[in-house]
Scaffold this motif. Structure first.
Motif, PDB file in Angstrom:
ATOM      1  N   LYS A  36       0.843  -1.200   0.000  1.00  0.00           N
ATOM      2  CA  LYS A  36       0.000   0.000   0.000  1.00  0.00           C
ATOM      3  C   LYS A  36       0.881   1.254   0.000  1.00  0.00           C
ATOM      4  O   LYS A  36       2.089   1.173   0.258  1.00  0.00           O
ATOM      5  CB  LYS A  36      -0.936  -0.020   1.205  1.00  0.00           C
ATOM      6  CG  LYS A  36      -0.235   0.110   2.533  1.00  0.00           C
ATOM      7  CD  LYS A  36      -1.224  -0.055   3.689  1.00  0.00           C
ATOM      8  CE  LYS A  36      -0.522   0.089   5.023  1.00  0.00           C
ATOM      9  NZ  LYS A  36      -1.337  -0.422   6.134  1.00  0.00           N
ATOM     10  N   TRP A 163     -10.156 -13.007   8.131  1.00  0.00           N
ATOM     11  CA  TRP A 163      -9.010 -12.203   8.541  1.00  0.00           C
ATOM     12  C   TRP A 163      -9.445 -11.092   9.478  1.00  0.00           C
ATOM     13  O   TRP A 163     -10.640 -10.798   9.645  1.00  0.00           O
ATOM     14  CB  TRP A 163      -8.301 -11.629   7.310  1.00  0.00           C
ATOM     15  CG  TRP A 163      -9.057 -10.525   6.604  1.00  0.00           C
ATOM     16  CD1 TRP A 163     -10.233 -10.643   5.927  1.00  0.00           C
ATOM     17  CD2 TRP A 163      -8.668  -9.154   6.513  1.00  0.00           C
ATOM     18  NE1 TRP A 163     -10.597  -9.426   5.409  1.00  0.00           N
ATOM     19  CE2 TRP A 163      -9.660  -8.495   5.750  1.00  0.00           C
ATOM     20  CE3 TRP A 163      -7.571  -8.415   6.991  1.00  0.00           C
ATOM     21  CZ2 TRP A 163      -9.593  -7.118   5.469  1.00  0.00           C
ATOM     22  CZ3 TRP A 163      -7.509  -7.051   6.707  1.00  0.00           C
ATOM     23  CH2 TRP A 163      -8.506  -6.420   5.949  1.00  0.00           C
ATOM     24  N   ALA A 202       0.267  -8.289  11.333  1.00  0.00           N
ATOM     25  CA  ALA A 202       1.174  -7.545  10.458  1.00  0.00           C
ATOM     26  C   ALA A 202       2.606  -7.784  10.962  1.00  0.00           C
ATOM     27  O   ALA A 202       2.883  -8.791  11.611  1.00  0.00           O
ATOM     28  CB  ALA A 202       0.779  -6.074  10.455  1.00  0.00           C
ATOM     29  N   GLY A 220       4.304  -5.446   5.960  1.00  0.00           N
ATOM     30  CA  GLY A 220       4.697  -4.223   5.280  1.00  0.00           C
ATOM     31  C   GLY A 220       6.001  -3.709   5.869  1.00  0.00           C
ATOM     32  O   GLY A 220       7.100  -4.012   5.389  1.00  0.00           O
ATOM     33  N   ALA A 221       5.885  -2.956   6.952  1.00  0.00           N
ATOM     34  CA  ALA A 221       7.010  -2.217   7.535  1.00  0.00           C
ATOM     35  C   ALA A 221       8.320  -3.006   7.599  1.00  0.00           C
ATOM     36  O   ALA A 221       9.372  -2.516   7.162  1.00  0.00           O
ATOM     37  CB  ALA A 221       6.625  -1.722   8.928  1.00  0.00           C
TER      38      ALA A 221
HETATM   39  C1  LIG Z   1      -0.598  -1.719   6.589  1.00  0.00           C
HETATM   40  C2  LIG Z   1      -1.242  -2.998   6.889  1.00  0.00           C
HETATM   41  C3  LIG Z   1      -0.486  -4.141   7.135  1.00  0.00           C
HETATM   42  C4  LIG Z   1       1.028  -4.113   7.230  1.00  0.00           C
HETATM   43  O1  LIG Z   1       1.391  -3.549   8.455  1.00  0.00           O
HETATM   44  P1  LIG Z   1       2.930  -3.388   8.860  1.00  0.00           P
HETATM   45  O2  LIG Z   1       2.889  -3.055  10.298  1.00  0.00           O
HETATM   46  O3  LIG Z   1       3.446  -2.292   7.997  1.00  0.00           O
HETATM   47  O4  LIG Z   1       3.583  -4.693   8.582  1.00  0.00           O
HETATM   48  C5  LIG Z   1      -1.152  -5.336   7.330  1.00  0.00           C
HETATM   49  N1  LIG Z   1      -2.495  -5.395   7.297  1.00  0.00           N
HETATM   50  C6  LIG Z   1      -3.257  -4.314   7.078  1.00  0.00           C
HETATM   51  C7  LIG Z   1      -4.724  -4.469   7.073  1.00  0.00           C
HETATM   52  C8  LIG Z   1      -2.667  -3.076   6.865  1.00  0.00           C
HETATM   53  O5  LIG Z   1      -3.418  -2.002   6.676  1.00  0.00           O
END
Ligand SMILES: *Cc1c(COP(=O)(O)O)cnc(C)c1O
Length: 352
Positions: A36, A163, A202, A220-221
């Motif tokens: 994203k 989820w 996450a 993500g991060a």
């Molecule tokens: C942004 C996001 C993630 C990833 O989160 P990080 O902490 O960056 O790994 C996972 N799931 C959802 C629904 C998100 O919005």
């Protein structure tokens, strides 16, 4: 390195190394690479195509438009998950691009079913486990999974996943969310659904707590080397981005570097952090305005040197989270605010 204008260097080789370290750690759960916000400011296409070539099978795009771009970059065999509520034209685009859709309310589920009309759209049902950020409340869940089962019998949707999303700021809250999640999965099965994909966590919880991984994790991060607020910089997870600004003027009391126009370096960082320099010294950031930033001079500084606003290594702030902590935000905000007008330069791994 010397640059004449601000530049963001994205180290794709490091990103892939981070992803590989994470896949090893999270296995047998699969890793969904979240892309994203233009892959956390790094560019969807280069990130997705490189990761897909390395065998990443799942991508998380947030919106449908990014999902369609992700599909194009990842190829046909990848799975792409988009979870933001979309209107009917966007649902049609999602089905054409063969996306998986996250669904957190009954009317969106009905819209998907009616656009799909027998095409068996793949959906992942979202339970609200406490965050109250989209998702079906536990008290409405039984009706929701009942509706999903009916639409599945008609062939309009296929429920492939359940989820949720958790805060990852307190273990107790996360544990309570996990209990609600398990109850929701049980209720879905009781409604005769057979979701094979379960995903809750996450980066932070997936990394630290195996019981949160189920069989899919949304990362993500950490893939981008962004550490959690007040969390450690993990040795196997290294920052992937370096933001450089060229020195355009050297004065008695300050060094001025060009940052383009409103490129997203938060002005509130002034007076709160040190940044680095291409000469390997760290220096206080004293002012940020619309087109420049000023730092304290360092010995031997010349026009054409660089200020390293963030980046891995022994100069500057290695983590965007360090900058974020100084102004009470999260590392992601620092990277996604770097203007798309700032050119990205990609460093790719050498292919074997
Ligand atoms: C942004 C996001 C993630 C990833 O989160 P990080 O902490 O960056 O790994 C996972 N799931 C959802 C629904 C998100 O919005």
């Amino acid at each position: 390195m010397t640059v004449q204008r601000p530049l963001m260097i994205v180290d794709i080789a490091q990103l892939l190394a981070n992803v590989e370290a994470l896949r090893d750690r999270l296995s047998p759960a699969q890793l969904m690479l979240v892309v994203k916000n233009d892959a956390y400011g790094q560019g969807v296409e280069p990130v997705v195509s490189s990761a897909a070539r390395r065998g990443v099978e799942w991508f998380g795009s947030f919106d449908v438009e990014t999902g369609v771009r992700t599909r194009a970059a990842a190829g046909e065999s990848a799975r792409v998950f988009a979870w933001v509520t979309a209107d009917r034209p966007a649902i049609e685009a999602a089905l054409e691009a063969n996306l998986d859709l996250g669904v957190g309310d009954a009317s969106f589920l009905e819209d998907i079913a009616s656009v799909s009309a027998g095409r068996g759209a793949r959906v992942h049902l979202k339970i609200d486990t406490g965050l109250r950020r989209n998702g079906v409340r536990p008290e409405a869940w039984a009706d929701f999974v009942g509706l999903a089962a009916e639409l599945e019998r008609k062939g309009d949707v296929r429920v492939v996943g359940v989820w949720s999303h958790i805060a990852e700021t307190s273990d107790e809250d996360d544990d309570a969310a996990r209990a609600r999640f398990r109850a929701a999965v049980d209720a879905a099965r009781a409604a005769s659904l057979r979701p094979e994909l379960l995903h809750l966590s996450a980066s932070a919880a997936s990394y630290a707590r195996p019981e949160f991984r189920f069989n899919l994790t949304r990362i993500g991060a950490f893939a981008y080397g962004i550490r959690s607020t007040h969390g450690p910089q993990l040795p196997d997870i290294v920052p992937t981005m370096t933001l450089l600004a060229p020195v355009i003027e050297v004065r008695e009391d300050r060094v001025v570097a060009g940052i383009g126009y409103l490129d997203g370096v938060p002005s509130t960082l002034a007076g709160r952090v040190n940044v680095g320099t291409s000469k390997g010294v760290s220096t206080p950031l004293i002012e940020v305005d619309a087109t420049t930033l000023s730092v304290r001079p360092w010995p031997g500084v010349q026009v054409g040197d660089d200020v390293v606003i963030f980046g891995p290594g022994d100069h500057g702030e290695s983590s965007v989270t360090t900058l974020a902590e100084a102004i009470g935000t999260v590392g992601e905000e620092i990277v996604v605010r770097v203007s798309p007008l700032i050119p990205r330069e990609y460093a790719y791994p050498r292919e074997p």
